[in-house]
Design an enzyme around this catalytic site. Structure first.
Site, PDB file in Angstrom:
ATOM      1  N   HIS A  22       0.907  -1.329  -0.149  1.00  0.00           N
ATOM      2  CA  HIS A  22      -0.055  -0.150   0.066  1.00  0.00           C
ATOM      3  C   HIS A  22       0.683   1.429  -0.134  1.00  0.00           C
ATOM      4  O   HIS A  22       1.947   1.254   0.465  1.00  0.00           O
ATOM      5  CB  HIS A  22      -1.018   0.039   1.140  1.00  0.00           C
ATOM      6  N   ASN A 133       0.324   9.512 -19.730  1.00  0.00           N
ATOM      7  CA  ASN A 133       0.864   8.945 -18.619  1.00  0.00           C
ATOM      8  C   ASN A 133      -0.127   8.881 -17.496  1.00  0.00           C
ATOM      9  O   ASN A 133      -0.551   9.961 -17.076  1.00  0.00           O
ATOM     10  CB  ASN A 133       2.202   9.528 -18.171  1.00  0.00           C
TER      11      ASN A 133
END
Length: 144
Positions: A22, A133
């Site tokens: 995470h 992107n």
């Protein structure tokens, strides 16, 4: 092949997504992005892949961060314009499996490069859209 895993997610990409913790980030880059320069750790080539298709394969198996901005794209450089269809296509792909996903956060070019250098991995795709992107930030996968 695995059941329930979109075949666009290669074994190498599946391994990378599994290794990420995470807060880790992955760059899905357009074909013009200098991924080998800015993402020295883990670079995967996906030259024939388009980012919306890749998002459709990744999002069902990837928990987006719920504590921080999980979707980051580059803002246009002064004098340039963004094609709003690029972000719309990405969000449509994301919302198929994550309907509550937040809006994309736009950051400056050099801030984006700094984030890319710290990213866990980069997938260089065949997408040729300008400012195509996107960075995904991984969240905590719920139990159960």
């Amino acid at each position: 092949m695995l059941k329930g895993i979109n075949p666009i997610v290669s074994p190498d990409l599946l391994k990378i997504l599994s290794e990420m913790g995470h807060g880790d980030e992955i760059v899905l880059s357009d074909a013009h992005f200098p991924g080998h320069t800015f993402c020295p750790k883990n670079v995967l080539r996906g030259d024939g892949l388009q980012i919306p298709d890749l998002l459709e394969g990744i999002i069902p198996i990837f928990e987006l961060d719920s504590y921080d901005d999980p979707l980051i794209m580059m803002a246009a450089v002064e004098g340039d314009e963004l094609d709003p269809q690029v972000e719309a296509d990405y969000m449509a792909a994301i919302k198929k499996d994550a309907p509550d996903a937040p809006a994309v956060k736009r950051i400056g070019r050099f801030e984006f490069y700094d984030r890319a250098e710290k990213a866990y991995a980069c997938v260089i795709t065949g997408t040729t859209a300008k400012y195509g992107n996107i960075i995904l930030k991984k969240g905590v996968t719920p139990i159960g």
